[in-house]
Design a protein around this motif. Structure first.
Motif, short mmCIF file in Angstrom:
data_model
loop_
_atom_site.label_atom_id
_atom_site.label_comp_id
_atom_site.label_asym_id
_atom_site.label_seq_id
_atom_site.Cartn_x
_atom_site.Cartn_y
_atom_site.Cartn_z
N CYS A 161 0.71 -0.73 -0.40
CA CYS A 161 0.30 -0.13 -0.47
C CYS A 161 1.11 1.75 0.05
O CYS A 161 0.37 2.25 0.19
CB CYS A 161 -1.20 0.12 1.70
SG CYS A 161 -2.25 -1.20 0.90
N GLU A 192 -7.13 -0.43 3.34
CA GLU A 192 -7.87 0.52 3.91
C GLU A 192 -7.08 1.84 4.57
O GLU A 192 -6.63 3.10 3.82
CB GLU A 192 -9.15 0.26 3.90
CG GLU A 192 -10.19 -0.37 2.35
CD GLU A 192 -10.94 -0.45 3.47
OE1 GLU A 192 -12.38 -0.14 2.63
OE2 GLU A 192 -11.65 -1.50 4.00
N LEU A 194 -3.97 3.12 3.22
CA LEU A 194 -4.21 3.64 1.59
C LEU A 194 -4.26 5.42 2.41
O LEU A 194 -3.66 6.29 1.63
CB LEU A 194 -4.72 2.53 0.74
CG LEU A 194 -4.91 1.66 0.18
CD1 LEU A 194 -5.51 1.07 -0.80
CD2 LEU A 194 -3.81 1.84 -1.02
N LEU A 195 -5.31 4.90 2.81
CA LEU A 195 -5.96 6.94 3.68
C LEU A 195 -4.10 7.59 3.82
O LEU A 195 -4.67 8.50 4.19
CB LEU A 195 -6.92 6.36 4.54
CG LEU A 195 -7.28 7.81 4.84
CD1 LEU A 195 -8.25 8.38 3.80
CD2 LEU A 195 -8.47 7.62 5.98
N SER A 196 -3.69 6.26 4.58
CA SER A 196 -2.46 7.03 4.97
C SER A 196 -1.58 8.20 4.60
O SER A 196 -0.56 8.87 4.38
CB SER A 196 -1.46 6.30 6.19
OG SER A 196 -0.79 5.42 5.17
N GLN A 243 -2.52 8.94 1.14
CA GLN A 243 -3.53 9.24 0.19
C GLN A 243 -2.75 10.74 -0.29
O GLN A 243 -2.92 10.66 -1.74
CB GLN A 243 -4.10 9.99 0.30
CG GLN A 243 -4.94 10.34 1.81
CD GLN A 243 -6.32 11.00 2.03
OE1 GLN A 243 -7.45 10.75 1.31
NE2 GLN A 243 -6.35 10.63 3.39
N GLN A 244 -1.99 11.71 -0.09
CA GLN A 244 -1.85 12.71 -0.50
C GLN A 244 -0.40 12.68 -1.15
O GLN A 244 -0.24 13.09 -2.25
CB GLN A 244 -1.03 13.52 0.55
CG GLN A 244 0.34 13.33 0.92
CD GLN A 244 0.33 13.71 2.28
OE1 GLN A 244 -0.01 13.90 3.04
NE2 GLN A 244 1.82 14.94 2.21
N TYR A 245 0.26 11.51 -1.52
CA TYR A 245 1.54 10.73 -2.08
C TYR A 245 0.73 10.48 -2.91
O TYR A 245 1.45 10.58 -4.65
CB TYR A 245 2.42 9.97 -1.38
CG TYR A 245 2.91 10.81 0.52
CD1 TYR A 245 3.79 11.64 -0.38
CD2 TYR A 245 2.84 10.54 1.22
CE1 TYR A 245 4.12 12.44 0.91
CE2 TYR A 245 2.51 10.93 2.37
CZ TYR A 245 3.80 11.49 2.00
OH TYR A 245 4.23 12.55 3.53
N LEU A 246 0.30 9.16 -3.16
CA LEU A 246 -0.89 9.22 -4.62
C LEU A 246 -1.50 10.51 -5.52
O LEU A 246 -1.34 9.45 -6.06
CB LEU A 246 -2.20 7.91 -3.83
CG LEU A 246 -1.86 6.67 -3.53
CD1 LEU A 246 -2.78 6.20 -2.46
CD2 LEU A 246 -0.57 5.70 -3.54
N ALA A 247 -1.78 11.13 -4.77
CA ALA A 247 -2.94 11.97 -5.62
C ALA A 247 -1.84 12.95 -5.86
O ALA A 247 -0.80 13.00 -7.85
CB ALA A 247 -3.35 12.99 -4.37
#
Length: 211
Positions: free
Chosen positions: A50, A105, A108-110, A112-116
């Motif tokens: 993740c 989950e 992934l929430l933790s 999220q800013q890097y995924l964005a």
């Protein structure tokens, strides 16, 4: 509460026990993978799949595991929040009997800013280099972090410690962006300036300069 990954279940139970009164009786399911279509049997697998290892490893230039059950703890907090939200909804007439989440989950929430940033389709290129990330270490062996939100405080702090002005200027951008990039390749003279003084001096200078 139904059993799930041990750390997540324990954290959720502790969170709910700390509340005044008793929340509504609800089934709460926590598993490892949830809707993530991977075999994720433990914390290490979740961190790897993740993105937590990738983000945490940026400073070292290679993936690194967080040495605590970070994703599991987050999942426990999410589960407790889910129970509270469902209890509130039931008090308002909703017919809810259970809540669920997963360690994946939460992981992934933790990040999220890097995924964005990694998946955006604009022209922005995020720049960062591995190495040199705080915490700093003082002469007497205390490990610590700095926090300052304005360049003036940054400049005053390092000037009081006699740090090289060029290193101070070069270090501001990566320091300012460290939460966004998960890296802060600060010039070695800054680390050296702090290794040459005791923590008591660091704290005194920080208080004086607003850092």
């Amino acid at each position: 509460m139904r059993t799930g990954p041990e750390v997540a279940a324990r954290v959720a139970a502790e969170q709910l026990r700390a509340l005044p009164g008793d929340p509504e009786p609800l089934a709460c399911d926590i598993d490892w993978a949830g809707p993530v279509e991977r075999e994720l049997p433990d914390e290490q697998a979740v961190q790897a799949a993740c993105g937590i290892m990738h983000v945490h490893g940026r400073a070292a230039g290679r993936p690194r595991r967080l040495g605590v059950d970070y994703a599991g703890t987050l999942a426990g907090v999410l589960a407790a929040q889910g129970v509270l939200a469902a209890s509130l909804a039931r008090a308002r007439g909703a017919r809810l009997t259970s809540v669920r989440t997963s360690v994946a989950e939460a992981a992934l929430l933790s990040v999220q800013q890097y995924l964005a940033v990694a998946t955006t389709d604009d022209d922005w290129v995020e720049t960062w280099q591995a190495g040199g990330r705080p915490p700093f270490t003082s002469r007497d062996g205390v490990r610590f972090e700095l926090e300052v939100l304005h360049a003036e405080g940054w400049l005053r702090f390092w000037a009081e410690l006699g740090a090289d002005s060029g290193a101070v200027a070069d270090g501001w951008w990566p320091f300012q962006q460290r939460f966004a990039t998960a890296a802060a390749n600060l010039p070695e003279p800054l680390h050296r300036a702090l290794r040459e003084v005791d923590y008591r001096t660091v704290a005194s200078v920080a208080a004086f300069t607003g850092v």
